[in-house]
Structures are given as structure tokens and as C-alpha cells.
Design an enzyme around this catalytic site. Structure first.
Site, short mmCIF file in Angstrom:
data_model
loop_
_atom_site.label_atom_id
_atom_site.label_comp_id
_atom_site.label_asym_id
_atom_site.label_seq_id
_atom_site.Cartn_x
_atom_site.Cartn_y
_atom_site.Cartn_z
N HIS A 113 0.80 -1.23 0.00
CA HIS A 113 0.00 0.00 0.00
C HIS A 113 0.83 1.28 0.00
O HIS A 113 0.28 2.37 0.05
CB HIS A 113 -0.96 0.02 1.19
CG HIS A 113 -2.16 -0.84 0.99
ND1 HIS A 113 -2.06 -2.17 0.69
CD2 HIS A 113 -3.49 -0.56 1.01
CE1 HIS A 113 -3.28 -2.67 0.56
NE2 HIS A 113 -4.16 -1.72 0.74
N CYS A 175 -8.37 0.77 6.18
CA CYS A 175 -8.47 -0.02 4.94
C CYS A 175 -8.02 -1.46 5.20
O CYS A 175 -6.88 -1.69 5.58
CB CYS A 175 -7.61 0.64 3.87
SG CYS A 175 -7.54 -0.31 2.37
N GLY A 181 2.82 -5.39 8.00
CA GLY A 181 4.27 -5.11 8.00
C GLY A 181 4.59 -3.64 7.81
O GLY A 181 5.29 -3.03 8.62
N TYR A 189 -2.63 4.49 11.99
CA TYR A 189 -3.66 5.37 12.54
C TYR A 189 -5.05 4.86 12.16
O TYR A 189 -5.28 4.52 11.01
CB TYR A 189 -3.45 6.77 11.95
CG TYR A 189 -4.51 7.77 12.30
CD1 TYR A 189 -4.30 8.69 13.32
CD2 TYR A 189 -5.73 7.78 11.63
CE1 TYR A 189 -5.28 9.60 13.66
CE2 TYR A 189 -6.72 8.69 11.97
CZ TYR A 189 -6.49 9.59 12.98
OH TYR A 189 -7.46 10.48 13.31
N ILE A 240 10.98 -7.18 9.10
CA ILE A 240 10.19 -7.53 10.28
C ILE A 240 9.27 -8.68 9.89
O ILE A 240 8.47 -8.57 8.96
CB ILE A 240 9.41 -6.33 10.81
CG1 ILE A 240 10.42 -5.32 11.36
CG2 ILE A 240 8.47 -6.76 11.92
CD1 ILE A 240 10.11 -3.93 11.06
N TYR A 481 1.89 8.08 5.00
CA TYR A 481 1.34 8.76 3.82
C TYR A 481 2.51 9.25 2.98
O TYR A 481 2.62 10.43 2.67
CB TYR A 481 0.45 9.94 4.23
CG TYR A 481 -0.81 9.58 4.98
CD1 TYR A 481 -1.27 8.26 5.02
CD2 TYR A 481 -1.55 10.54 5.63
CE1 TYR A 481 -2.42 7.93 5.72
CE2 TYR A 481 -2.71 10.22 6.32
CZ TYR A 481 -3.13 8.91 6.37
OH TYR A 481 -4.28 8.59 7.05
C1 FAD Z 1 -6.18 2.62 0.43
C2 FAD Z 1 -5.24 2.98 1.56
C3 FAD Z 1 -5.76 3.30 2.80
C4 FAD Z 1 -4.91 3.62 3.86
N1 FAD Z 1 -5.45 3.90 5.09
C5 FAD Z 1 -4.64 4.15 6.13
C6 FAD Z 1 -5.15 4.36 7.45
O1 FAD Z 1 -6.36 4.31 7.67
N2 FAD Z 1 -4.28 4.64 8.44
C7 FAD Z 1 -2.93 4.69 8.23
O2 FAD Z 1 -2.19 4.92 9.18
N3 FAD Z 1 -2.41 4.47 7.02
C8 FAD Z 1 -3.22 4.20 5.97
N4 FAD Z 1 -2.68 3.96 4.74
C9 FAD Z 1 -1.22 3.98 4.58
C10 FAD Z 1 -0.59 2.64 4.98
O3 FAD Z 1 -0.65 2.48 6.38
C11 FAD Z 1 0.88 2.62 4.55
O4 FAD Z 1 0.96 2.74 3.17
C12 FAD Z 1 1.58 1.34 5.02
O5 FAD Z 1 2.97 1.54 4.99
C13 FAD Z 1 1.20 0.17 4.14
O6 FAD Z 1 1.74 -1.03 4.59
P1 FAD Z 1 1.82 -2.25 3.54
O7 FAD Z 1 2.51 -3.36 4.19
O8 FAD Z 1 0.49 -2.47 2.94
O9 FAD Z 1 2.69 -1.57 2.39
P2 FAD Z 1 4.10 -1.93 1.63
O10 FAD Z 1 3.96 -1.15 0.39
O11 FAD Z 1 4.18 -3.42 1.51
O12 FAD Z 1 5.16 -1.39 2.60
C14 FAD Z 1 5.30 -0.03 2.95
C15 FAD Z 1 6.76 0.27 3.34
O13 FAD Z 1 7.17 -0.56 4.41
C16 FAD Z 1 8.21 -1.45 4.01
N5 FAD Z 1 7.88 -2.77 4.56
C17 FAD Z 1 6.78 -3.51 4.28
N6 FAD Z 1 6.79 -4.64 4.99
C18 FAD Z 1 7.91 -4.64 5.73
C19 FAD Z 1 8.47 -5.56 6.66
N7 FAD Z 1 7.85 -6.70 6.96
N8 FAD Z 1 9.66 -5.27 7.23
C20 FAD Z 1 10.29 -4.10 6.92
N9 FAD Z 1 9.80 -3.19 6.05
C21 FAD Z 1 8.62 -3.46 5.46
C22 FAD Z 1 8.17 -1.43 2.50
O14 FAD Z 1 9.43 -1.75 1.92
C23 FAD Z 1 7.74 -0.02 2.21
O15 FAD Z 1 8.83 0.86 2.32
C24 FAD Z 1 -3.51 3.63 3.66
C25 FAD Z 1 -3.01 3.32 2.40
C26 FAD Z 1 -3.84 3.00 1.34
C27 FAD Z 1 -3.27 2.67 -0.01
#
Ligand code: FAD
Ligand code: NAG
Ligand code: NAG
Ligand code: NAG
Ligand code: NAG
Ligand code: NAG
Ligand code: NAG
Ligand code: NAG
Ligand code: NAG
Length: 543
Positions: A113, A175, A181, A189, A240, A481
Site C-alpha cells: 500500500h 483499509c 508489516g 492510525y 520484520i 502517507y
Molecule cells: C487505500 C489505503 C488506505 C490507507 N489507510 C490508512 C489508514 O487508515 N491509516 C494509516 O495509518 N495508514 C493508511 N494507509 C497507509 C498505509 O498504512 C501505509 O501505506 C503502510 O505503509 C502500508 O503497509 P503495507 O505493508 O500495505 O505496504 P508496503 O507497500 O508493503 O510497505 C510499505 C513500506 O514498508 C516497508 N515494509 C513492508 N513490509 C515490511 C516488513 N515486513 N519489514 C520491513 N519493512 C517493510 C516497504 O518496503 C515499504 O517501504 C492507507 C493506504 C492505502 C493505499
């Protein structure tokens, strides 16, 4: 709970620092990397089935599966040489080691995300470590804790908690397809933040694999690294694998409402008043505001056919009979009545507040491809002083512009327990003094350079308009964000501390210094890096 492959760790550590640098032919890198993977895997049969090269027919679907922002899905965007979808700790350890040995960068992806696609895009030859198979969730109802692996989604986590108890929940994002992760790594949040804090505030242990391939729990990693990973942003310190989290008590019945108010229904006055209410009111209530363009009901009467719609969307951790008097006392102007409200279980409120109609089954939370994918750009701010009505009135005409179609502005209140947690407790520093957080987004549905230009210009113009009304020196932002406009490292991800501070202090304020110190100890050569990773003070500002 997780296998600790100590034998493998020793082997891997021994071959670790034999860097073969200088990028030449990437296919050689790739072949050597793959050979390394198969050689050092204690079970090469099993890892080979988890490796996708570009010539594999599933490569593309695996890559696309969790790409949320299609701005980073097109053919012109650099693609990974290899995608690895580990199932065991040893697969992650091997990937880390072999990437170092063969000059490849690793991008870690949990839920995909990241608003700027940093978990699956890089300018240098890279592999993706996709944690989609790491999604076990173990819940201890008695102790009110859970171990959750990084590749699980928030939806899976919420759902599984709710199957164990109607009175347990977790304080994290809205979401359901977000990966645990990335989310917890950046703070996290959601609608219970005013009562229970961020997801990262509720972490009590974690398992990480560091640059040397070591598998470490809280005790083994030490308090500095354990501090850094709770909000310091993913991707700077290691992989992680899982988090131990504190579950929170939720009442059997919660109450929700969504009240739409247009400009003609005094939305401006209501939002203005909301600023004085939302962060001060009882911590059991969160009143979010979502702003967007809408059709005016007074078609043909007023000069314009469009208006701005403010949705007041609320979760109250309690029954409607307590909510109504609270609202009458604190925010009578909104005119909330019982009929506007619906009582439901906490898990039903998760489904509803994400955007499903009332009564939708909680099973939808298990759907990992729930979010309608589109193309977007997001930016964020924090507001410390209420914005005058005239300030809001300057925003409204922008929603009438071409770029303002499918644009949204969210206002998320702070206060409650957020005011009680010190700025340095974890790396996330946006605490006392912040009334609310804003989140601006523009969306479009098809790749088109012209449209992209209009949308990008629009959101940057709005951001620039907001400058006098929001936090200053630094103008702060929320790392989850992610916004590459606020500053980036050098192209190869290396950077000087000074250059990184441009974006670093916006996300982390004074905590950025401590993050860089931790980074210098746990990953001095800056293996884990991206456009906004924490710099090592040891490695020089680039190679
Ligand atoms: C539709 C949508 C709704 C959202 N709503 C909210 C919300 O309500 N509240 C909020 O706080 N945020 C929200 N976000 C933002 C979201 O929390 C961040 O984008 C979050 O980083 C996503 O985590 P992910 O694992 O899905 O993303 P990824 O794209 O997989 O990871 C995000 C970052 O973290 C790193 N990473 C991922 N996994 C690991 C791991 N296991 N160890 C080390 N590094 C890692 C990745 O390399 C990248 O830099 C939203 C985003 C979207 C697209
Ligand atoms: C290796 O993994 C495969 C597939 O998971 C399994 O069938 C096999 O028994 C494993 N071999 C060893 C030596 O562990
Ligand atoms: C693609 O990769 C997967 C995972 O390694 C493997 O199971 C599959 O057989 C490969 N398919 C082809 C056509 O090579
Ligand atoms: C697929 O790519 C891998 C790695 O580049 C290579 O070893 C293999 O021979 C290729 N297979 C086919 C069928 O092209
Ligand atoms: C808007 O506010 C004005 C004065 O504050 C009030 O007279 C009017 O009734 C309100 N309109 C609506 C639709 O609530
Ligand atoms: C507004 O009206 C137009 C034209 O009637 C329609 O295409 C559009 O979907 C409407 N938008 C909303 C948000 O209702
Ligand atoms: C508003 O809508 C009316 C009727 O639908 C139409 O005649 C008029 O041209 C529209 N005005 C604007 C400014 O778009
Ligand atoms: C998941 O949600 C998407 C989007 O609503 C839908 O198309 C898909 O069928 C759903 N998948 C399952 C397994 O229900
Ligand atoms: C925050 O601290 C104040 C003062 O100690 C206390 O009254 C209040 O209950 C706390 N709020 C939360 C949500 O813990």
C-alpha cells in the site's frame, strides 16, 4: 512460534561481507543470485518453488497482486529481476545474504500500500521479498495479545480477533487490505486512535531479520532497534517478520453515523466548529471529516451546479443513548439525532466505516483484493491552530477545477491518549498540540500524461495553499502517507544525513537523529535503503 534457524545464520554470516559490487550485466547478477539462493538454502527444493523470474508466466500476476497504486504498475516503471515469496525464515535469511553478495537491492513488500510504490519499485537492479505467505495470526484471548506476521492484512487480523471475542479489537488503520508489516512500521492510525493510540503504540515484541541474517526478538535486538521499528518507517532496519501486539477492549455495542453536509447546509461553519470539538471531546468518540466535490441540489438556482460535501463520519465506543447527549453537549450545531445512528458490533463497524453498506458480512475483510485499484497521489499535513472560516472558503473553489474531480481531503482528529504519549516514546512524534491530521488525495483512472499533470498540479497547489494554516518549522508529515515531493535521498538510496534531514525531520522531528544512530549500528553499510530510508552516519553520502 517461528523456527529459529541458527545453523543457517552462522553459515550466512560467514559469507556475508564478500560484496561483489559494480553493476555490470544484470543477467549475470540474476543468475549468480539465483545460484546463491539455491546453494545456501537448506532446502533448495522448497525455495525454488517460491522464486519468480521475469520469464515465469506467473511473474506478472504475483507482481501486480498487491500493487495498490497503478501509477507504479505501468511498463515504463522498473521491475524486479526476481520476486521471492518466502515461506520460512531461512528463505528470508538466504535472500538477504545472496542479494548482498551479488549487488542486488532488496525491496520488502507486505501489503503493497505504499503511496509511492517504494515496496516494489527501485532504480537499481533489485529483488522483491514479498511476505504474502507470512500471514499467520495467533491470538491469546486470556492475555489479550496476538502474534501477527507481517504479510497478514489488517482485515485478516480484525476478522480473526473478532472470531475469538466480541470484546477484543486492535487499534490500527481503516483499509482492510493494508499489510501489517508496512503499517505498523510507520505508526498506524485508525478510528480508535484517540482511545488506544497508534498500532505501533500497541506493540510489545517483534521478530526481525537483520542485515547479517540474524533472527532477533525484542530482547536480542535491544531497546534501541525495538524503538526504531515502531514507527520509524519500514525498510530501513531489516525485515520484520512478525509483531506481538496488545489487543484492546471494545464494548459489545458501538455506534456509528455518517452525516453529509453541503456548503448550503453550513458545512463551512460546521467544520470550523468541529476543529474545536474533535480533539477535545471524550476519547471514546472519533469524528472524521471527508471533503469532496458533489452535485448541488440547487441545480440551476445557484450559478454553480457543484458544491462541496462534508461527511461527518463517526465511531463511538458505546451505545447511542450515551452518544446523543455527548454530541448535544459538545457539538449541537451538527444536529445529530438518534435516527442518524446505528448500533452494531465492533467488527461490523470496521466493515461499515471502510465503506460497505450496513449489514455486509465481516467475511469481506478476508478479501485481499478488496480495494478498487486506481491511480493516485497523496500528501499530508498536521493542523495545530484552528483554520479560520475564510481559510476553508479558499479551498472550496479548487474542488470545482478539473483537478478537483475525484479529489478528497480527510480531516482525522487527534487528542485523547495521543496527547498523553511523549514525542519520543516511539519515532512517530505527532502528539500533544496537534488538533488533527489532514490527508489530501487526487485520483484518476487511466494512465494519461495530461491528466497526471493536471492532478499533480492540483494537489501541489492545494498543498501550497495550505502552508500558512498548518504546522511550520518543520511542516510535518506522516510517513505512512509517503510523499516523495518533500525530499528524497540520492538516486541510489545513499545519502548524507543532512540531505535526508530535509524529509526526515518532517516525518520524525527530533527522533530522526536517534533513528540515524540506530541505523548506523544495525545497518552501517546501508544495505536496506530506498528513496526515503534512514541514512547511516557511518557510510559516506553515496558511492
Ligand atoms: C487505500 C489505503 C488506505 C490507507 N489507510 C490508512 C489508514 O487508515 N491509516 C494509516 O495509518 N495508514 C493508511 N494507509 C497507509 C498505509 O498504512 C501505509 O501505506 C503502510 O505503509 C502500508 O503497509 P503495507 O505493508 O500495505 O505496504 P508496503 O507497500 O508493503 O510497505 C510499505 C513500506 O514498508 C516497508 N515494509 C513492508 N513490509 C515490511 C516488513 N515486513 N519489514 C520491513 N519493512 C517493510 C516497504 O518496503 C515499504 O517501504 C492507507 C493506504 C492505502 C493505499
Ligand atoms: C524440502 O521441501 C519440500 C517441499 O516443501 C519437502 O517435500 C521436502 O521434504 C523438504 N526436504 C527436506 C530435506 O526438508
Ligand atoms: C513459475 O514459478 C513458480 C514458483 O517458483 C513455479 O512453481 C512454476 O513452476 C513456474 N512456472 C513456470 C512456467 O516456469
Ligand atoms: C528463465 O530465467 C532464468 C533466470 O534468468 C534462467 O535461468 C532460465 O533458463 C530461464 N528459463 C527459460 C525457460 O527461459
Ligand atoms: C445555517 O446557519 C444559519 C445561521 O447560522 C442558520 O440561520 C441556518 O438555518 C443554517 N442553515 C442550515 C441548513 O442549517
Ligand atoms: C453529478 O452529476 C453528473 C451529471 O449529472 C453525474 O455524471 C455525476 O455522477 C454526479 N456526481 C455525483 C458525485 O453525484
Ligand atoms: C447547471 O445545470 C443546469 C441544468 O442542469 C444547466 O442548464 C446549467 O448550464 C448548469 N450550469 C453550469 C454552470 O454548469
Ligand atoms: C474481492 O473483492 C473484489 C472487489 O470487490 C471482488 O471483485 C472479488 O470477487 C472479491 N473476491 C472474493 C474472493 O470474494
Ligand atoms: C491523559 O492524561 C490525563 C491526565 O493525566 C488523564 O486525565 C486522561 O485520562 C488521559 N487520557 C487517556 C486517553 O489516557
Amino acid at each position: 512460534m517461528l523456527p529459529l534457524c541458527s545453523y543457517l545464520t552462522i553459515v550466512l554470516t560467514a559469507i556475508l561481507f564478500s560484496f561483489k559490487s559494480s553493476a555490470i550485466d544484470t543477467s549475470t547478477h540474476e543468475d549468480n543470485f539465483l545460484q546463491c539462493l539455491y546453494t545456501y538454502s537448506h532446502n533448495s527444493t522448497s525455495i525454488s518453488k517460491l522464486v519468480y523470474t521475469k520469464n515465469n508466466s506467473s511473474y506478472s500476476s504475483i507482481l501486480q497482486f498487491t500493487i495498490q497504486n497503478l501509477r507504479f504498475a505501468s511498463n515504463t516503471i522498473p521491475k524486479p529481476l526476481v520476486i521471492i515469496t518466502p515461506k520460512e525464515i531461512s528463505h528470508i535469511q538466504t535472500t538477504i545474504t545472496c542479494s548482498q553478495n551479488h549487488g542486488l537491492q532488496v525491496r520488502i513488500r507486505s501489503g503493497g500500500h505504499d503511496f509511492e510504490g517504494r515496496s516494489y519499485v527501485s532504480d537499481v537492479p533489485f529483488v522483491i521479498l514479498d511476505l504474502t505467505n507470512f500471514r499467520e495470526i495467533e491470538i491469546d484471548v486470556e492475555k489479550k495479545t496476538a502474534w501477527v506476521q507481517s504479510g497478514a492484512t489488517l482485515g485478516e487480523l480484525y476478522y480473526k480477533i473478532s472470531r475469538k471475542s466480541r470484546n477484543l479489537g486492535f487499534s490500527a488503520g481503516v483499509c482492510p487490505t493494508i499489510g501489517v508489516g508496512g503499517h505498523i512500521s510507520g505508526g498506524g492510525y485508525g478510528n480508535m486512535v484517540r482511545k488506544f493510540g497508534l498500532a505501533a503504540d500497541n506493540v510489545i515484541d517483534a521478530h526481525i531479520i537483520d542485515v547479517k541474517g540474524r533472527f532477533l526478538d525484542r530482547q536480542a535486538m535491544g531497546e534501541d532497534l525495538f524503538w526504531a521499528i515502531r514507527g520509524g518507517g519500514g525498510a530501513s532496519f531489516g525485515v520484520i517478520v512478525s509483531w506481538k501486539i496488545k489487543l484492546v477492549h471494545v464494548p459489545s455495542i458501538v455506534t456509528v453515523f455518517t452525516l453529509p453536509k453541503t456548503l448550503e447546509q453550513n458545512a463551512t461553519k460546521l467544520i470550523h466548529k468541529w476543529q474545536f470539538v474533535a480533539s477535545k471531546i471524550d476519547e471514546n468518540i472519533i469524528i472524521n471529516v471527508i471533503l469532496q466535490r458533489a452535485n448541488s441540489s440547487k441545480k440551476g438556482v445557484s450559478k454553480k451546479n457543484s458544491t462541496v460535501l462534508a461527511l461527518f463520519q463517526t465511531l463511538f465506543l458505546g451505545g447511542v443513548d450515551k452518544l446523543i447527549p455527548l454530541m448535544q453537549q459538545n457539538f449541537p450545531e451538527l444536529g445529530l439525532v438518534k435516527e442518524d445512528c446505528t448500533q452494531m458490533s465492533w467488527i461490523e463497524s470496521v466493515v461499515y466505516l471502510y465503506g460497505f453498506p450496513k449489514g455486509e458480512s465481516p467475511e469481506v475483510l478476508l478479501n485481499r483484493t478488496l480495494a478498487g485499484k486506481d491511480i493516485y497521489k497523496v500528501k499530508s499535513d498536521f493542523v495545530k491552530i484552528p483554520i479560520p472560516e475564510i481559510g476553508f472558503e479558499g479551498i472550496w473553489p479548487m474542488f470545482d477545477e478539473d483537478g478537483g474531480k475525484d479529489a478528497m481531503m480527510y480531516l482525522f482528529p487527534y487528542g485523547g491518549i495521543m496527547d498523553n504519549i511523549s514525542e519520543s516514546e516511539i519515532p512517530f512524534p505527532h502528539r500533544y498540540g496537534n488538533l488533527y491530521q489532514t490527508h489530501y488525495s487526487v485520483h484518476w483512472h487511466q494512465e494519461n500524461d495530461e491528466v497526471e499533470k493536471v492532478k499533480m498540479n492540483w494537489i501541489r497547489k492545494l498543498y501550497s495553499y495550505m502552508e500558512p494554516f498548518v504546522s511550520m518549522s518543520p511542516r510535518t508529515a506522516y510517513i505512512n502517507y509517503r510523499d516523495l515531493d518533500i525530499g528524497v535521498n540520492n538516486k541510489n538510496g545513499y545519502t548524507s544525513y543532512k540531505k535526508a534531514s530535509v524529509w526526515g525531520v518532517k516525518y520524525f522531528k527530533n527522533n530522526f537523529k536517534r533513528l540515524a544512530k540506530v541505523k548506523s549500528i544495525v545497518d552501517p553499510l546501508n544495505f536496506f535503503r530506498n528513496e526515503q530510508s534512514v541514512p547511516s552516519l557511518v557510510s559516506k553520502g553515496g558511492i
